[in-house]
Design an enzyme around this catalytic site. Structure first.
Site, PDB file in Angstrom:
ATOM      1  N   TRP A 152       0.856  -1.189   0.000  1.00  0.00           N
ATOM      2  CA  TRP A 152       0.000   0.000   0.000  1.00  0.00           C
ATOM      3  C   TRP A 152       0.895   1.243   0.000  1.00  0.00           C
ATOM      4  CZ3 TRP A 152      -0.907  -4.361   2.867  1.00  0.00           C
ATOM      5  CH2 TRP A 152      -2.101  -5.044   2.605  1.00  0.00           C
ATOM      6  N   HIS A 172      -7.284   1.635   2.375  1.00  0.00           N
ATOM      7  CA  HIS A 172      -8.391   0.701   2.140  1.00  0.00           C
ATOM      8  C   HIS A 172      -9.475   1.014   3.165  1.00  0.00           C
ATOM      9  CE1 HIS A 172      -5.445  -2.019   4.584  1.00  0.00           C
ATOM     10  NE2 HIS A 172      -5.894  -1.012   5.301  1.00  0.00           N
ATOM     11  N   GLN A 212     -13.532   1.834  -3.144  1.00  0.00           N
ATOM     12  CA  GLN A 212     -13.560   0.417  -2.809  1.00  0.00           C
ATOM     13  C   GLN A 212     -14.841   0.076  -2.063  1.00  0.00           C
ATOM     14  OE1 GLN A 212     -10.137  -0.732  -0.483  1.00  0.00           O
ATOM     15  NE2 GLN A 212      -8.992  -1.353  -2.292  1.00  0.00           N
ATOM     16  N   ALA A 309     -13.598 -11.897   4.696  1.00  0.00           N
ATOM     17  CA  ALA A 309     -13.555 -10.501   4.268  1.00  0.00           C
ATOM     18  C   ALA A 309     -13.214 -10.460   2.784  1.00  0.00           C
ATOM     19  CB  ALA A 309     -12.530  -9.715   5.081  1.00  0.00           C
TER      20      ALA A 309
END
Length: 341
Positions: A152, A172, A212, A309
């Protein structure tokens, strides 16, 4: 000269009365008041050849007639088109419909995504875009100096003197799941749609900010089969029965095991094209079973509960859904693009 002015007045009055449209009035105006060859214009230009006494007599008469002709033309225009101003605006016509804005295609598609998950029993939650390292990384099993943080590319915010911990723009929306679980106990079904930020090179497939939607399910006896089934239902509800998915093993620090989920390429009907790099499949999202350590950080008993998830890129799904070939079109503010949706 005076006789000529009287004749002009008579001719104008007759022509104006006979005029049936605005075009006829324009011709009359040009004929008598035109700057180059108008009848009144010629008389005014010829004043210089007259004596002083004649100028004093003819000049005011010519100007008065010029003004009178303008008034006649104006009145006739009003009669022809109704209640108009001298600029030709017709107040009797219905008003032009004002241009009204509408939802951006990303917003529209986000609603499609959330509607599908809400129909499956998920709750929508939201959280801050400016986060701490604790929620964005540490509690997700991504400790400081861990090499997985390189996945990231993070924007950090300069600390003020009163701040003990650095802040960042969330990479995120998984951080919101952690915050949501501070006020909830299993069983839970959550989705978190929202904007995220990453320091990436901008091209047709990448932006520094994008959207997202992350999902979280925690309950007793939740399995990988439940995860795959949920994603299969979601993809088919968005893209139709033709859409298929496949899973591949992958690594994410906050899930174990982790998977990548591919979707059959609808552009070429899985035959192979430039969009899917001739494979017939498109990489669409990452997912997996929630890591026991992350469950413990959520104050959830990992021996009693399991969970899964997933995180999908709304922009990427939207581009495939609408046939958009450049992610940057969504963010450049070009109304020609936005008006298509």
């Amino acid at each position: 000269m005076k006789t000529n002015l009287n004749k002009i007045k008579k001719d104008v009055l007759e022509l104006v009365n006979q005029a049936k449209d605005l075009k006829s009035l324009e011709k009359i105006e040009t004929q008598f008041l035109g700057r180059k060859d108008g009848e009144i214009t010629k008389i005014l230009r010829g004043l210089k050849k007259l004596t002083v006494k004649q100028k004093k007599e003819i000049g005011p008469l010519a100007n008065a007639l010029k003004k009178e002709i303008k008034e006649m033309l104006k009145e006739k225009k009003n009669n022809l088109v109704g209640k108009r101003t001298d600029r030709g605006f017709d107040y009797t016509l219905p008003p032009k419909k004002p241009e009204v804005g509408h939802l951006h295609p990303i917003t529209q598609f986000t609603k499609k995504v959330t509607d599908v998950f809400v129909s499956m029993g998920f709750e929508i939650v939201d959280g801050p875009e400016v986060e701490t390292e604790e929620y964005n990384f540490d509690l997700l099993n991504i400790p400081a100096e861990h090499p997985s943080r390189d996945m990231w590319d993070t924007y950090y915010i300069k600390k003020s003197r009163n701040e003990a911990l650095p802040r960042l723009l969330r990479t995120h929306t998984s951080s919101v799941q952690l915050r949501a679980m501070e006020k909830r106990k299993p069983p839970v079904r959550l989705i978190v749609p929202g904007r995220v930020f990453r320091h990436e090179a901008v091209d047709a497939g990448h932006e520094t900010n994008f959207y997202q939607c992350e999902g979280l399910v925690i309950d007793e006896n939740v399995s990988m089969a439940n995860l795959i089934s949920t994603l299969r239902v979601f993809v088919k509800k968005i893209f139709g029965e033709k859409a298929k998915i496949r899973v591949r093993p992958s690594y994410f620090p906050f899930v174990e095991p982790g998977i990548e989920v591919d979707m059959s390429c609808l552009i070429c009907d899985s035959k192979g094209c430039s969009a899917c790099k001739q494979t017939g499949w498109l990489e669409m999202l990452g997912a997996g079973m929630v890591h026991p350590k992350v469950l413990e950080n959520m104050k959830v008993d990992s021996k009693k509960y399991t969970g899964f998830a997933f995180g999908l890129g709304i922009d990427r799904f939207m581009m495939l859904y609408y046939g958009i070939n450049d992610i940057r079109l969504s963010y450049n503010g070009d109304l020609r693009f936005i008006k298509q949706f």
